[in-house]
Design a protein around this motif. Structure first.
Motif, PDB file in Angstrom:
ATOM      1  N   VAL A 122       0.843  -1.189   0.000  1.00  0.00           N
ATOM      2  CA  VAL A 122       0.000   0.000   0.000  1.00  0.00           C
ATOM      3  C   VAL A 122       0.884   1.246   0.000  1.00  0.00           C
ATOM      4  CG1 VAL A 122      -0.187  -0.081   2.527  1.00  0.00           C
ATOM      5  CG2 VAL A 122      -1.894   1.173   1.214  1.00  0.00           C
ATOM      6  N   LYS A 123       0.440   2.268  -0.740  1.00  0.00           N
ATOM      7  CA  LYS A 123       1.143   3.554  -0.680  1.00  0.00           C
ATOM      8  C   LYS A 123       0.433   4.402   0.367  1.00  0.00           C
ATOM      9  CE  LYS A 123       3.093   4.020  -5.259  1.00  0.00           C
ATOM     10  NZ  LYS A 123       3.039   4.626  -6.572  1.00  0.00           N
ATOM     11  N   GLU A 176      -1.740   7.911 -11.689  1.00  0.00           N
ATOM     12  CA  GLU A 176      -1.228   6.547 -11.573  1.00  0.00           C
ATOM     13  C   GLU A 176      -2.354   5.525 -11.738  1.00  0.00           C
ATOM     14  OE1 GLU A 176       2.160   5.138  -8.750  1.00  0.00           O
ATOM     15  OE2 GLU A 176       0.252   4.714  -7.752  1.00  0.00           O
ATOM     16  N   ALA A 177      -3.411   5.664 -10.938  1.00  0.00           N
ATOM     17  CA  ALA A 177      -4.509   4.688 -10.987  1.00  0.00           C
ATOM     18  C   ALA A 177      -5.465   4.981 -12.141  1.00  0.00           C
ATOM     19  CB  ALA A 177      -5.261   4.701  -9.659  1.00  0.00           C
ATOM     20  N   LEU A 221      -2.905  12.294  -2.867  1.00  0.00           N
ATOM     21  CA  LEU A 221      -3.821  11.190  -3.199  1.00  0.00           C
ATOM     22  C   LEU A 221      -4.575  11.491  -4.496  1.00  0.00           C
ATOM     23  CD1 LEU A 221      -5.251   8.496  -2.487  1.00  0.00           C
ATOM     24  CD2 LEU A 221      -6.921   9.831  -1.218  1.00  0.00           C
ATOM     25  N   ILE A 222      -5.040  12.729  -4.627  1.00  0.00           N
ATOM     26  CA  ILE A 222      -5.777  13.107  -5.842  1.00  0.00           C
ATOM     27  C   ILE A 222      -4.878  12.902  -7.069  1.00  0.00           C
ATOM     28  CG2 ILE A 222      -7.001  14.999  -7.018  1.00  0.00           C
ATOM     29  CD1 ILE A 222      -8.368  14.188  -4.389  1.00  0.00           C
ATOM     30  N   ASP A 263      -3.875  16.247  -1.479  1.00  0.00           N
ATOM     31  CA  ASP A 263      -3.660  16.494  -2.908  1.00  0.00           C
ATOM     32  C   ASP A 263      -2.777  15.432  -3.551  1.00  0.00           C
ATOM     33  OD1 ASP A 263      -5.315  18.626  -3.127  1.00  0.00           O
ATOM     34  OD2 ASP A 263      -3.771  20.120  -2.663  1.00  0.00           O
ATOM     35  N   LEU A 295      -2.285  10.879  -7.383  1.00  0.00           N
ATOM     36  CA  LEU A 295      -2.073   9.441  -7.630  1.00  0.00           C
ATOM     37  C   LEU A 295      -3.309   8.812  -8.273  1.00  0.00           C
ATOM     38  CD1 LEU A 295      -0.218   8.493  -4.326  1.00  0.00           C
ATOM     39  CD2 LEU A 295       0.718   8.296  -6.640  1.00  0.00           C
ATOM     40  N   LEU A 296      -4.480   9.167  -7.776  1.00  0.00           N
ATOM     41  CA  LEU A 296      -5.712   8.593  -8.333  1.00  0.00           C
ATOM     42  C   LEU A 296      -5.883   9.020  -9.791  1.00  0.00           C
ATOM     43  CD1 LEU A 296      -8.288   8.970  -5.405  1.00  0.00           C
ATOM     44  CD2 LEU A 296      -7.257   6.861  -6.254  1.00  0.00           C
ATOM     45  N   LYS A 297      -5.435  10.225 -10.079  1.00  0.00           N
ATOM     46  CA  LYS A 297      -5.606  10.743 -11.444  1.00  0.00           C
ATOM     47  C   LYS A 297      -4.544  10.153 -12.378  1.00  0.00           C
ATOM     48  CE  LYS A 297      -5.918  15.148 -13.921  1.00  0.00           C
ATOM     49  NZ  LYS A 297      -4.601  15.375 -14.565  1.00  0.00           N
ATOM     50  N   ALA A 303      -8.124   6.590 -12.019  1.00  0.00           N
ATOM     51  CA  ALA A 303      -9.435   6.218 -11.490  1.00  0.00           C
ATOM     52  C   ALA A 303     -10.368   7.414 -11.378  1.00  0.00           C
ATOM     53  CB  ALA A 303      -9.269   5.556 -10.123  1.00  0.00           C
ATOM     54  N   ILE A 304      -9.833   8.622 -11.516  1.00  0.00           N
ATOM     55  CA  ILE A 304     -10.711   9.804 -11.489  1.00  0.00           C
ATOM     56  C   ILE A 304     -10.375  10.729 -12.668  1.00  0.00           C
ATOM     57  CG2 ILE A 304     -11.188   9.833  -9.020  1.00  0.00           C
ATOM     58  CD1 ILE A 304      -9.024  12.016  -8.719  1.00  0.00           C
TER      59      ILE A 304
END
Lengths: 321, 246
Positions: free
Chosen positions: B224-225, B242-243, B235-236, B233, B238-240, B245-246
């Motif tokens: 887990v990171k 890397e993942a 997390l935002i 920010d 990374l989600l945008k 997902a957003i």
């Protein structure tokens, strides 16, 4: 080799999970050059049916018969059986949603085909089809002993096709009698406006760490920002803080969204079983030893009451940008 | 009212899942087995409640070897009257449904009720196939079942809600959460279960519709990171990026 897709519909529109089933069916026919037929039972919309050509549907067959407005797996199976009798198909494809789960095994039994529930990919070169078992903790590569297969396809099993063609339309008469319909729907209750958990692309789930049902407003707000469905852990639905339908886990609902937020959920193995096929998992928990962190992609050790409002504000700013 | 309740033996919900080195079968070493939770908590308990108010009998039916008898006895302790075990391998649902429906056809049942899915198979397939072989109506993922004379009143899950339906007996039902509450068998039930009939029969048709060529475990999840609570920010981002997902 022709393939049939059952076009599950609600209020006259074909449901979204069926789009993927159509693209899956199209790819099944690609080596043989067969056609993808679709069958919709009950009310349908011609423009909606034509538009399914985009996903790979060649012909949409509609059965205009109001008696199909109540879902009755026996009558539906008879109609599908009659269609296959008139239009031979080696494979029948369903979305692995509520009706798919109720109907596909019946159709497989009736047509004497091998059934693969929850197919996660197209058949491999050796003909086997992979599916999740043991609540997402393992996979089974299934080999068919019959000449054809009924496949109920999970989300993300294949990519949607996007072709600039329309499906052609044809009417089919299933020829059922009144006695074939046995189930009467007396009342339908749907939650208003929210995103349906089993169809959701994103899910925001919360557990006992929220301390009480009165604290769910911030979860709903976050879900609203993300256009996500809300979910919960088993203890939360057991004590009645949230409805049973939101319970995600081994004995509740299994979900496979692209993004799963777990807030104040420790991550008991039974809960993980219901979510471990999510593409990306974010865990927010005060306890750095919470087992959920081991199953997560991203984690924040912190108090939900502090983190969730900040996260919501940051996401709002992101989506507004 | 006579009720048939198919029950399945599954690895305990906390069991570590492993397979034999050839990948062909489940490695049962050190695994605790239980009755499939949705069969026990929802289907069997509701059957017992219906019997308590309406009378009749409850027959349990299971497919497997003699090592399943312990689970069947637990079902008898919860409230089954008698039980049948069909010798065989329970991995192919088509085989199971054919064998169970062959038994059901030879005996008079008003209702067949089982759990919505087995927690090891996750196929949601047995009840629907039994219904087809019986040529009976089927209500899947039911959260309520009441019986009034010949008419059954049920609620079933649909996407984003539920619907109430009516249908006449006989029928097949698969039970979801909400149907009943788990019951712990009491000492009297456990004692009585020892002397209740458990008959072992052979399946007439042993053909299977599918086989598992091999089982496999998912790849290990990476670490887990962890992101600082004061640095949302990140997390935002990374989600945008890397993942995606957003």
């Amino acid at each position: 080799m022709n393939v049939l897709v059952y076009l599950d519909s609600a209020d006259g529109r074909v449901k979204k999970p069926v789009y993927e089933a159509i693209s899956y069916a199209k790819r099944l026919t690609q080596s043989s050059g067969g056609q993808v037929h679709g069958l919709v039972l009950g009310a349908s919309d011609e423009a909606d049916l034509k538009s399914l050509g985009k996903y790979g549907l060649d012909v949409a067959h509609h059965v205009d018969d109001a008696r199909f407005s109540s879902f009755d797996s026996r009558a539906y199976t008879m109609a599908i059986g009659k269609f296959v009798e008139a239009n031979p198909c080696t494979h029948v494809v369903f979305a692995f949603n509520h009706r798919g789960k109720a109907l596909a095994p019946r159709v497989a039994a009736r047509l004497d085909l091998t059934y693969v529930p929850g197919a996660m990919a197209l058949p491999a070169e050796d003909g086997t089809v992979v599916r999740g078992v043991n609540s997402g903790k393992a996979f089974a590569h299934v080999k068919a002993n019959k000449s054809g297969m009924v496949l109920a396809v999970t989300g993300n099993a294949t990519e949607l096709l996007n072709e600039e063609v329309e499906a052609s339309i044809s009417a089919f008469d299933a020829g059922l009698s009144d006695g074939d319909f046995a189930i009467k729907v007396v009342k339908v209750e749907k939650m208003g406006g929210g995103i349906i958990l089993t169809e959701a692309d994103r899910v925001v789930s919360a557990g006992r760490g929220l301390k009480g049902p009165e604290n769910w407003a911030m979860i709903e707000e976050l879900a609203g920002t993300l256009k996500a469905a809300t979910a919960c852990s088993r203890p939360v639905s057991d004590v009645g803080w949230r409805p049973h339908r939101e319970h995600v886990g081994q004995t509740g609902t299994t979900v496979r969204p692209n993004l799963y937020f777990a807030i104040g959920i420790s991550g008991a193995i039974q809960h993980l079983a219901g979510v471990n096929q999510s593409r990306t998992i974010v865990v927010i928990n005060t306890d750095p030893e919470a087992p959920f962190f081991k199953a997560a992609d991203y984690g924040i050790v912190g108090d939900a009451f502090d983190v969730v409002p900040k996260l919501n504000a940051a996401l709002k700013a992101h989506f507004a940008a | 009212m006579n009720i048939l309740v198919p029950v399945r033996k599954v690895p305990d919900t906390t069991a570590k899942i492993a397979f034999t080195p050839d990948g062909k079968s489940f490695d049962a070493n050190g695994v605790q087995f239980v009755m499939n939770p949705t069969d026990e908590w929802y289907a069997l308990v509701r059957a017992v409640e219906l019997k308590e108010s309406l009378g009749g009998t409850i027959t349990l039916i299971n497919i497997g070897g003699a090592d399943n008898d312990q689970i069947i006895r637990k079902g008898l302790a919860i409230g089954g009257d008698d039980a049948v075990r069909i010798e065989g391998d329970d991995r192919d649902a088509h085989f199971c449904a054919k064998a169970i429906s062959a038994y059901a056809k030879a005996n008079a049942f008003d209702l067949i009720i089982t759990g919505k899915e087995a927690i090891d198979d996750n196929g949601f397939q047995l009840a629907a196939m039994i219904a087809e072989f019986m040529d009976w109506p089927f209500i899947s993922q039911a959260t309520r079942l009441d019986v009034e004379g010949d008419v059954c009143h049920l609620s079933r899950e649909i996407e984003g809600g539920h619907e109430d339906v009516e249908v006449s007996k006989p029928l097949v039902v698969s039970a979801s959460k909400g149907m009943a509450e788990q019951r712990i068998p009491n000492m009297r039930g456990i004692m009585m279960a020892r002397s209740k009939p458990l008959n072992v029969i052979q399946a007439e048709d042993s053909s299977v519709s599918s086989e598992v060529a091999k089982y496999a475990l998912p790849p290990e999840k990476g670490d887990v990171k962890l992101i600082d609570a004061d640095n949302i920010d990140e997390l935002i981002t990374l989600l945008k990026n890397e993942a995606k997902a957003i």
